[in-house]
Design a protein around this motif. Structure first.
Motif, PDB file in Angstrom:
ATOM      1  N   UNK A  67       4.944  -3.427   1.237  1.00 42.62           N
ATOM      2  CA  UNK A  67       4.519  -2.173   1.867  1.00 42.62           C
ATOM      3  C   UNK A  67       5.706  -1.260   2.127  1.00 42.62           C
ATOM      4  N   UNK A  68       6.833  -1.828   2.570  1.00 41.57           N
ATOM      5  CA  UNK A  68       8.027  -1.022   2.806  1.00 41.57           C
ATOM      6  C   UNK A  68       8.560  -0.449   1.499  1.00 41.57           C
ATOM      7  N   UNK A  69       8.650  -1.288   0.475  1.00 38.20           N
ATOM      8  CA  UNK A  69       9.187  -0.843  -0.822  1.00 38.20           C
ATOM      9  C   UNK A  69       8.355   0.269  -1.435  1.00 38.20           C
ATOM     10  N   UNK A  70       7.075   0.291  -1.125  1.00 40.41           N
ATOM     11  CA  UNK A  70       6.186   1.303  -1.707  1.00 40.41           C
ATOM     12  C   UNK A  70       5.874   2.442  -0.741  1.00 40.41           C
ATOM     13  N   UNK A  71       6.594   2.489   0.382  1.00 42.54           N
ATOM     14  CA  UNK A  71       6.444   3.591   1.330  1.00 42.54           C
ATOM     15  C   UNK A  71       5.090   3.654   2.009  1.00 42.54           C
ATOM     16  N   UNK A  72       4.461   2.490   2.232  1.00 46.46           N
ATOM     17  CA  UNK A  72       3.098   2.467   2.774  1.00 46.46           C
ATOM     18  C   UNK A  72       3.020   1.828   4.161  1.00 46.46           C
ATOM     19  N   UNK A  73       4.138   1.337   4.675  1.00 46.27           N
ATOM     20  CA  UNK A  73       4.087   0.604   5.940  1.00 46.27           C
ATOM     21  C   UNK A  73       3.618   1.489   7.090  1.00 46.27           C
TER      22      UNK A  73
ATOM     23  N   UNK B 130     -19.873  -0.209   8.929  1.00 46.68           N
ATOM     24  CA  UNK B 130     -18.840  -1.129   8.484  1.00 46.68           C
ATOM     25  C   UNK B 130     -18.639  -2.157   9.583  1.00 46.68           C
ATOM     26  N   UNK B 131     -17.902  -3.212   9.287  1.00 42.19           N
ATOM     27  CA  UNK B 131     -17.705  -4.271  10.268  1.00 42.19           C
ATOM     28  C   UNK B 131     -16.209  -4.487  10.466  1.00 42.19           C
ATOM     29  N   UNK B 132     -15.679  -3.899  11.502  1.00 43.22           N
ATOM     30  CA  UNK B 132     -14.244  -3.916  11.767  1.00 43.22           C
ATOM     31  C   UNK B 132     -13.723  -5.332  11.947  1.00 43.22           C
ATOM     32  N   UNK B 133     -14.416  -6.123  12.766  1.00 42.15           N
ATOM     33  CA  UNK B 133     -13.936  -7.462  13.059  1.00 42.15           C
ATOM     34  C   UNK B 133     -13.951  -8.345  11.816  1.00 42.15           C
ATOM     35  N   UNK B 134     -14.990  -8.221  11.004  1.00 39.80           N
ATOM     36  CA  UNK B 134     -15.071  -9.017   9.767  1.00 39.80           C
ATOM     37  C   UNK B 134     -13.921  -8.660   8.825  1.00 39.80           C
ATOM     38  N   UNK B 135     -13.599  -7.371   8.720  1.00 35.74           N
ATOM     39  CA  UNK B 135     -12.495  -6.946   7.862  1.00 35.74           C
ATOM     40  C   UNK B 135     -11.177  -7.539   8.351  1.00 35.74           C
TER      41      UNK B 135
ATOM     42  N   UNK C 239      -0.078   2.032   9.758  1.00 35.53           N
ATOM     43  CA  UNK C 239       0.051   1.961  11.211  1.00 35.53           C
ATOM     44  C   UNK C 239       1.190   1.098  11.696  1.00 35.53           C
ATOM     45  N   UNK C 240       2.083   0.671  10.764  1.00 36.90           N
ATOM     46  CA  UNK C 240       3.261  -0.094  11.146  1.00 36.90           C
ATOM     47  C   UNK C 240       3.030  -1.590  11.203  1.00 36.90           C
ATOM     48  N   UNK C 241       4.072  -2.318  11.619  1.00 34.74           N
ATOM     49  CA  UNK C 241       4.035  -3.782  11.631  1.00 34.74           C
ATOM     50  C   UNK C 241       3.042  -4.334  12.644  1.00 34.74           C
ATOM     51  N   UNK C 242       2.725  -3.537  13.694  1.00 36.15           N
ATOM     52  CA  UNK C 242       1.817  -4.022  14.727  1.00 36.15           C
ATOM     53  C   UNK C 242       0.430  -4.320  14.153  1.00 36.15           C
ATOM     54  N   UNK C 243       0.010  -3.517  13.161  1.00 33.75           N
ATOM     55  CA  UNK C 243      -1.296  -3.741  12.523  1.00 33.75           C
ATOM     56  C   UNK C 243      -1.321  -5.109  11.849  1.00 33.75           C
ATOM     57  N   UNK C 244      -0.222  -5.464  11.179  1.00 30.74           N
ATOM     58  CA  UNK C 244      -0.156  -6.760  10.499  1.00 30.74           C
ATOM     59  C   UNK C 244      -0.107  -7.905  11.500  1.00 30.74           C
TER      60      UNK C 244
ATOM     61  N   UNK D 209     -11.856   0.839   6.281  1.00 33.20           N
ATOM     62  CA  UNK D 209     -10.654   1.519   6.752  1.00 33.20           C
ATOM     63  C   UNK D 209      -9.628   1.632   5.625  1.00 33.20           C
ATOM     64  N   UNK D 210      -9.012   2.810   5.509  1.00 34.80           N
ATOM     65  CA  UNK D 210      -8.020   3.022   4.447  1.00 34.80           C
ATOM     66  C   UNK D 210      -6.843   2.065   4.600  1.00 34.80           C
ATOM     67  N   UNK D 211      -6.437   1.805   5.848  1.00 34.60           N
ATOM     68  CA  UNK D 211      -5.331   0.881   6.081  1.00 34.60           C
ATOM     69  C   UNK D 211      -5.668  -0.515   5.573  1.00 34.60           C
TER      70      UNK D 211
END
Length: 583
Positions: free
Chosen positions: A77-83, A15-20, A87-92, A48-50
């Protein structure tokens, strides 16, 4: 372009992490990027699942018409319990900080897609190894299953780059110039003059349905067309016969050409003088690039493989494919719902016709409803599987229908008819959309269904806010109704909900919550041809040995009908002058 190195997942998968990250970051900073990404990347293309969760959220925001940005994404993401699951807001925030150039977006998408296909191939390879140890399963079953999966992977191709208007118009100009050097009919001619004029020959990438009740002459008509194309165009023609054997078809062909009854040929009761004619015609027919495959229970993948293999062996282009008939084709996936399976098969056949760039003719049965009507001439609504139609319904709609004495209202074009529900079952959870009108009517429906608009039937995923849809039927007199129309207010994605399958006996539509819903296998066809012989139902008809060729649907031309002389003794067809009626 930035150097994006290959990465490996926990199981060593590519897979290609940077491209994703770059693609997701591009969508967040350049909302228009979602259009390009959604056309080429399924959710599973992200490793990646995230990243899959984030991409799915972005697609849903886009489907609901909401602005794609950091605030709306984090809220969803918060409303659907997925944040926290991603991995939290830092991922975004990390995605937003990615340096990217929109001009390279297509290349990043292609990198993600390539790794996705490689993972699919690795998974298939592992399945091949495991299948080799399953000694209790016949090899033929294993090969068929693996071959089908391989073709599904091979068909998962990225969409082609956009073509400019200039490039497209130059291509059309070239086609027009080439057409000036050709006969008047640009497509493959059948030699039936009026019929060829009406449809302008069979065009490349067309899916053509030839339908009729048993004993109407479907196989004989299609076989004659195949022979005529092979003879007149010098192209390779493949006739897939899933019902009749190769021997039966060849006896028919020879009997028609030599004008000797089939029974006499089979019993070898041939006069000495007839042998000369038989040998001469066999030599003539042997020069045709006409091929018959009578393998039963073929799948679309197997048909595709056979066409490509024969094309390589001939080093020539295959010009036409005929399949007899649709209801005998093996489905893409095992399912209890044959109606939905047939619908998937027709979509796969249309996709195959476009990929191979040749016309595919498919024969189909018509429902038994024809027999119950006074006028036996077939209609488009008769074109479906086994005399019944299937609808996908949400739980709410399903319960509403069952509350009306286990029956449902169908629209026949001028009035409503109450139909009895013959069978129903749950078919699992599927994505649904909510269609709302300006007067407050709404309906939950799956995306593949069609709804009646002022401009005809349209699939839900093809509707726009400019479409006017039926919302009320006004009773005039004598059970006659007129339709009034309402504007679409909005169409929103709802959720994965339990969906039910409903079967009724006649018309391929039903009325629910003031909206008329339709589902039919003809939606994928470019041309629908129906055969009708009045003599079959009315022995005293004045149209003895006449067959009517009804063009009931023609995506790129007129509909209407033409008549041919039919020779039932040798199953032959001849032109009739001045018989065409175009509407």
């Amino acid at each position: 372009m930035e150097n994006l190195e290959l990465s490996e997942g926990k199981e060593g998968l590519p897979y290609n992490l940077l491209a994703e990250k770059l693609v997701l970051g591009s969508i967040l900073t350049i909302p228009q990027a979602i259009v390009l990404a959604s056309e080429k990347l399924p959710i599973e293309a992200f490793y990646l699942q995230s990243h899959q969760i984030i991409y799915k959220a972005l697609l849903l925001l886009y489907a609901e018409g909401k602005t794609i940005d950091y605030i709306n994404l984090i809220t969803w993401l918060q409303d659907n319990g997925l944040l926290m699951q991603i991995g939290g807001t830092q991922v975004l925030l990390d995605l937003l900080s990615q340096l990217n150039q929109s001009s390279n977006l297509e290349e990043y998408i292609a990198l993600i897609y390539e790794k996705y296909i490689r993972r699919a191939l690795i998974k298939l390879g592992e399945e091949m190894i495991e299948s080799g140890y399953l000694t209790k399963i016949p090899l033929e079953t294993i090969f068929t299953k693996l071959e089908r999966k391989f073709f599904l992977i091979a068909e998962e191709k990225p969409m082609k780059y956009l073509v400019s208007v200039e490039e497209g118009l130059h291509q059309i100009l070239q086609e027009i110039e080439e057409g000036l050097k050709l006969p008047q009919v640009p497509g493959l001619k059948t030699t039936f003059t009026d019929f060829d004029f009406m449809i302008q020959g069979f065009q490349k990438s067309d899916l053509v349905i030839i339908a009729g009740r048993p004993s109407m002459g479907k196989t004989a008509f299609a076989f004659t067309i195949a022979r005529n194309v092979a003879r007149n165009h010098g192209m390779g023609v493949i006739f897939f016969s899933l019902e009749m054997t190769r021997q039966q078809l060849l006896y028919r062909l020879l009997a028609s050409e030599v004008e000797i009854p089939n029974t006499r040929l089979r019993s070898s009761k041939i006069k000495r003088t007839e042998w000369i004619k038989i040998n001469a015609i066999i030599n003539n027919l042997s020069e045709l690039k006409f091929y018959i495959d009578d393998t039963p229970n073929l799948s679309i993948g197997e048909i595709k493989l056979k066409i490509k293999t024969l094309g390589i062996e001939l080093s020539k282009q295959i010009g036409l494919v005929v399949i007899d008939y649709l209801q005998l084709l093996e489905g893409l996936k095992s399912t209890d719902n044959r109606v939905q399976e047939i619908s998937k098969i027709t979509r796969a056949l249309k996709k195959l016709a476009r990929e191979l760039n040749l016309p595919i003719i498919v024969l189909s049965q018509l429902s038994r409803n024809v027999e119950s009507r006074i006028n036996k001439r077939p209609m488009l609504s008769d074109l479906r599987e086994s005399g019944c139609i299937s609808f996908s319904l949400t739980e709410r709609t399903f319960e509403s229908i069952l509350s009306t004495r286990n029956s449902i209202l169908s629209w026949n074009g001028s009035s409503l008819i109450r139909e009895k529900i013959t069978h129903f079952r749950i078919t699992g959870r599927k994505p649904t959309y909510k269609v709302q009108t300006s007067l407050g009517w709404s309906l939950l429906i799956s995306s593949h269904h069609k709804i009646l608009t002022k401009k005809g039937w349209k699939r839900i995923d093809k509707l726009t806010l400019a479409d006017l849809i039926c919302f009320k039927l006004i009773l005039l007199s004598h059970n006659k109704f007129s339709i009034t129309w309402d504007k679409i207010l909005k169409i929103t994605y709802q959720d994965l909900v339990p969906v039910y399958d409903l079967e009724i006996s006649q018309f391929s539509n039903y009325l629910t919550n003031h909206l008329i819903i339709h589902n039919s296998i003809e939606q994928d066809a470019d041309i629908v041809i129906m055969l009708y012989r009045d003599e079959y139902y009315n022995k005293n008809t004045v149209e003895k040995d006449i067959i009517e060729i009804i063009v009931a649907k023609h995506r790129n031309g007129p509909v209407g009908s033409t008549k041919l002389k039919f020779d039932p003794k040798y199953l032959r067809f001849f032109n009739l002058k001045d018989s065409m009626k175009i509407v």
